[in-house]
Design a protein around this motif. Structure first.
Motif, PDB file in Angstrom:
ATOM      1  N   GLN A 142      -0.634   4.687  13.868  1.00 23.90           N
ATOM      2  CA  GLN A 142       0.279   5.531  13.121  1.00 23.90           C
ATOM      3  C   GLN A 142       1.656   4.441  12.733  1.00 23.90           C
ATOM      4  OE1 GLN A 142      -0.151   8.624  11.317  1.00 23.90           O
ATOM      5  NE2 GLN A 142       1.465   7.480  10.409  1.00 23.90           N
ATOM      6  N   LEU A 143       1.964   3.972  13.758  1.00 29.66           N
ATOM      7  CA  LEU A 143       3.152   2.862  13.653  1.00 29.66           C
ATOM      8  C   LEU A 143       2.840   1.904  12.703  1.00 29.66           C
ATOM      9  CD1 LEU A 143       5.995   2.133  14.287  1.00 29.66           C
ATOM     10  CD2 LEU A 143       5.097   0.845  16.313  1.00 29.66           C
ATOM     11  N   GLU A 144       1.639   1.175  12.817  1.00 27.82           N
ATOM     12  CA  GLU A 144       1.282   0.182  12.179  1.00 27.82           C
ATOM     13  C   GLU A 144       1.031   0.647  10.669  1.00 27.82           C
ATOM     14  OE1 GLU A 144      -2.358  -1.686  13.491  1.00 27.82           O
ATOM     15  OE2 GLU A 144      -1.353  -2.037  15.569  1.00 27.82           O
ATOM     16  N   ASP A 145       0.600   1.797  10.393  1.00 26.93           N
ATOM     17  CA  ASP A 145       0.308   2.256   9.106  1.00 26.93           C
ATOM     18  C   ASP A 145       1.507   2.647   8.319  1.00 26.93           C
ATOM     19  OD1 ASP A 145      -2.451   2.487   9.437  1.00 26.93           O
ATOM     20  OD2 ASP A 145      -2.616   4.651   9.681  1.00 26.93           O
ATOM     21  N   ASP A 146       2.693   3.208   9.342  1.00 30.27           N
ATOM     22  CA  ASP A 146       4.011   3.280   8.580  1.00 30.27           C
ATOM     23  C   ASP A 146       4.815   2.088   8.363  1.00 30.27           C
ATOM     24  OD1 ASP A 146       3.541   5.847   9.040  1.00 30.27           O
ATOM     25  OD2 ASP A 146       4.744   6.308  10.888  1.00 30.27           O
ATOM     26  N   VAL A 147       4.609   1.021   8.894  1.00 33.94           N
ATOM     27  CA  VAL A 147       5.327  -0.339   8.754  1.00 33.94           C
ATOM     28  C   VAL A 147       4.422  -0.925   7.742  1.00 33.94           C
ATOM     29  CG1 VAL A 147       5.298  -2.633   9.701  1.00 33.94           C
ATOM     30  CG2 VAL A 147       5.827  -0.674  11.058  1.00 33.94           C
ATOM     31  N   GLU A 148       3.354  -0.843   7.638  1.00 35.08           N
ATOM     32  CA  GLU A 148       2.621  -1.451   6.181  1.00 35.08           C
ATOM     33  C   GLU A 148       2.991  -0.649   5.183  1.00 35.08           C
ATOM     34  OE1 GLU A 148      -1.653  -1.579   6.714  1.00 35.08           O
ATOM     35  OE2 GLU A 148      -1.599  -2.747   8.689  1.00 35.08           O
ATOM     36  N   ALA A 149       3.355   0.524   5.312  1.00 37.20           N
ATOM     37  CA  ALA A 149       3.672   1.376   3.951  1.00 37.20           C
ATOM     38  C   ALA A 149       5.023   0.863   3.444  1.00 37.20           C
ATOM     39  CB  ALA A 149       3.832   2.862   4.096  1.00 37.20           C
ATOM     40  N   VAL A 150       5.911   0.711   4.575  1.00 34.51           N
ATOM     41  CA  VAL A 150       7.249   0.218   4.194  1.00 34.51           C
ATOM     42  C   VAL A 150       7.173  -0.997   3.569  1.00 34.51           C
ATOM     43  CG1 VAL A 150       9.509  -0.439   5.178  1.00 34.51           C
ATOM     44  CG2 VAL A 150       8.562   1.640   5.859  1.00 34.51           C
ATOM     45  N   LEU A 151       6.386  -1.870   4.122  1.00 37.98           N
ATOM     46  CA  LEU A 151       6.296  -3.510   3.540  1.00 37.98           C
ATOM     47  C   LEU A 151       5.790  -3.260   2.212  1.00 37.98           C
ATOM     48  CD1 LEU A 151       5.077  -5.357   6.823  1.00 37.98           C
ATOM     49  CD2 LEU A 151       7.429  -5.508   5.905  1.00 37.98           C
ATOM     50  N   ALA A 152       4.789  -2.615   1.865  1.00 35.07           N
ATOM     51  CA  ALA A 152       4.254  -2.468   0.577  1.00 35.07           C
ATOM     52  C   ALA A 152       5.059  -2.021  -0.335  1.00 35.07           C
ATOM     53  CB  ALA A 152       2.749  -1.387   0.526  1.00 35.07           C
ATOM     54  N   ARG A 153       6.135  -1.008  -0.198  1.00 32.46           N
ATOM     55  CA  ARG A 153       7.265  -0.816  -0.964  1.00 32.46           C
ATOM     56  C   ARG A 153       8.049  -1.521  -1.416  1.00 32.46           C
ATOM     57  NH1 ARG A 153       7.174   4.370   1.852  1.00 32.46           N
ATOM     58  NH2 ARG A 153       8.944   3.475   3.078  1.00 32.46           N
ATOM     59  N   LYS A 154       8.198  -2.692  -0.525  1.00 33.60           N
ATOM     60  CA  LYS A 154       9.193  -4.100  -0.802  1.00 33.60           C
ATOM     61  C   LYS A 154      10.453  -3.456  -1.044  1.00 33.60           C
ATOM     62  CE  LYS A 154       5.524  -7.017  -2.060  1.00 33.60           C
ATOM     63  NZ  LYS A 154       5.110  -7.917  -3.128  1.00 33.60           N
ATOM     64  N   ARG A 155      10.945  -2.240  -0.421  1.00 34.75           N
ATOM     65  CA  ARG A 155      12.105  -1.825  -0.457  1.00 34.75           C
ATOM     66  C   ARG A 155      12.829  -1.737   0.879  1.00 34.75           C
ATOM     67  NH1 ARG A 155      11.485   3.267  -3.600  1.00 34.75           N
ATOM     68  NH2 ARG A 155      13.040   4.186  -2.041  1.00 34.75           N
ATOM     69  N   PHE A 156      14.066  -2.444   1.342  1.00 39.37           N
ATOM     70  CA  PHE A 156      14.607  -2.364   2.624  1.00 39.37           C
ATOM     71  C   PHE A 156      15.994  -1.965   2.584  1.00 39.37           C
ATOM     72  CE2 PHE A 156      11.190  -5.499   2.248  1.00 39.37           C
ATOM     73  CZ  PHE A 156      10.334  -5.275   3.254  1.00 39.37           C
ATOM     74  N   VAL A 157      16.350  -1.487   3.502  1.00 41.32           N
ATOM     75  CA  VAL A 157      17.818  -1.104   3.469  1.00 41.32           C
ATOM     76  C   VAL A 157      18.590  -2.016   4.462  1.00 41.32           C
ATOM     77  CG1 VAL A 157      19.691   0.837   4.694  1.00 41.32           C
ATOM     78  CG2 VAL A 157      17.176   1.455   3.618  1.00 41.32           C
ATOM     79  N   GLU A 158      19.602  -2.700   3.858  1.00 41.17           N
ATOM     80  CA  GLU A 158      20.341  -3.744   4.805  1.00 41.17           C
ATOM     81  C   GLU A 158      21.160  -3.105   5.644  1.00 41.17           C
ATOM     82  OE1 GLU A 158      23.587  -6.759   3.202  1.00 41.17           O
ATOM     83  OE2 GLU A 158      22.180  -6.295   1.709  1.00 41.17           O
TER      84      GLU A 158
END
Length: 59
Positions: A42-58
């Motif tokens: 689940q953690l890996e899936d969540d990280v992949e989803a965040v990376l796929a969005r290519k939107r990060f919070v500084e």
């Protein structure tokens, strides 16, 4: 602390868990391993989803 619970499972599921168990492991150990694996997945899936969005919070 040990709790005894009865968790109904299908015969197919029981056999699958039994096959993983082997002679020197308990059902508790097998289920704990499965839960840990599911959490990591689940953690890996969540990280992949965040990376796929290519939107990060500084930070």
């Amino acid at each position: 602390m040990t709790t005894t619970e009865f968790i109904p499972v299908s015969e197919k599921t029981y056999k699958a868990i039994s096959d993983l168990k082997g002679p020197n492991r308990t059902f508790d150990e097998i289920i704990a391993d499965l839960v840990e694996h599911a959490k990591k997945q689940q953690l890996e899936d969540d990280v992949e989803a965040v990376l796929a969005r290519k939107r990060f919070v500084e930070l």
